[in-house]
Scaffold this motif. Sequence first.
Motif, PDB file in Angstrom:
ATOM      1  N   VAL A 165      -2.081  -6.990 -13.357  1.00  0.00           N
ATOM      2  CA  VAL A 165      -3.464  -6.791 -12.905  1.00  0.00           C
ATOM      3  C   VAL A 165      -3.728  -7.573 -11.628  1.00  0.00           C
ATOM      4  N   ALA A 171      -4.560  -2.085 -15.053  1.00  0.00           N
ATOM      5  CA  ALA A 171      -4.282  -1.927 -13.627  1.00  0.00           C
ATOM      6  C   ALA A 171      -4.469  -0.473 -13.205  1.00  0.00           C
ATOM      7  N   TYR A 206      -5.218  -9.691 -19.051  1.00  0.00           N
ATOM      8  CA  TYR A 206      -5.143  -9.538 -17.594  1.00  0.00           C
ATOM      9  C   TYR A 206      -3.925 -10.330 -17.098  1.00  0.00           C
ATOM     10  N   ALA A 227      -1.809  -4.689 -19.825  1.00  0.00           N
ATOM     11  CA  ALA A 227      -2.080  -5.020 -18.431  1.00  0.00           C
ATOM     12  C   ALA A 227      -1.820  -3.818 -17.528  1.00  0.00           C
TER      13      ALA A 227
END
Length: 338
Positions: A238, A210, A234, A206
């Motif tokens: 994120v 991001a 996710y 994640a």
Amino acid sequence: MIGLLCFVLAVLASPFKSKLRLEAENAALRHQVIVLRRKLRGRVRLTNHDRWFFVQLYRWFPSILTVITIVQLETLVRWHRAGFRCYWRRESRRRGGRPQIEADLRALIRQINMENLLWGAPRIHGELIKLGFSVAQSTVARYMVKRRGPPSQGWKTFLRNHAPDIAAMDLFVVPTIGFELLYGFVIVRIDRRDLVWINVTANPTAEWIARQITEAFPWDGAPGYMIRDRDRIYGAVVTRRLRAMGIRDKPIAPASPWQNGFAERLIGSIRRECLDHAIICGEAHLRRVLKSYADYYNRFRTHRSLKKDAPVSRSVQHTGVIRSRAILGGLHHHYGRI
């Protein structure tokens, strides 16, 4: 017609009514003989002149029905009624009033009406005046397409108006020559189908996703909405990053990949046009291949949804010598004039 002329001459020459009736029957019989002489095979073929002759005789002397043999009595009466309707239809037709507009103008009114559902007759009438047409507003209203319910835009118009502010992202898997798995990450904008970001990793997290979102969009150029699937990769990192950048997170429904169709279509093109024709040796090799394909996809590859234009619009070249340049080792070629 010869029989009718003979009958008219006989009428003018005879002063007695009984003789007129006799001459009418004789004329009918003579004309039937003329019609039968024209017969070649099958049923008797009558012309419009023949029908008109028998109908006129029937109007003047109804007693000739007894000597008509080549047609049925009901047929003769039906001809007379049809002629009566045609006569009064012609007499009742409109001889004045506003003339009918041309078919091309009627089609243009309907086209403008269908393409602009929020426009009424006054707005369409104003556009026609600016196009040089002299037509009344009531005529425009008459030829508009009749619809039930209030006017509303279609889903195509709605999505097209919001497409510049929507992006989509997704992950896909690529096996290497050593049967290891690498993960590609793509972000595509819906408006011009441009491939905003593409990168590769062997261990997606994640935090990594991001960071890719941050690198893909500047703070003043982020989209308003981000479409993604419900993969657990996710995570909260994120969603917080999207919220911090002013992007609204829009996950699709469970088990509904068609709701992220733009990203899925892009991944399909990457596989069919690039990865299915190469054996990936490692992460660096995959990154180099995808970067080369992304450049070709954005700058040169034409799209049917963009009216055969590229995401980064290509100018039309009319002069110069055509040259080709190999892309991805000759898997694709770009053609241009120099």
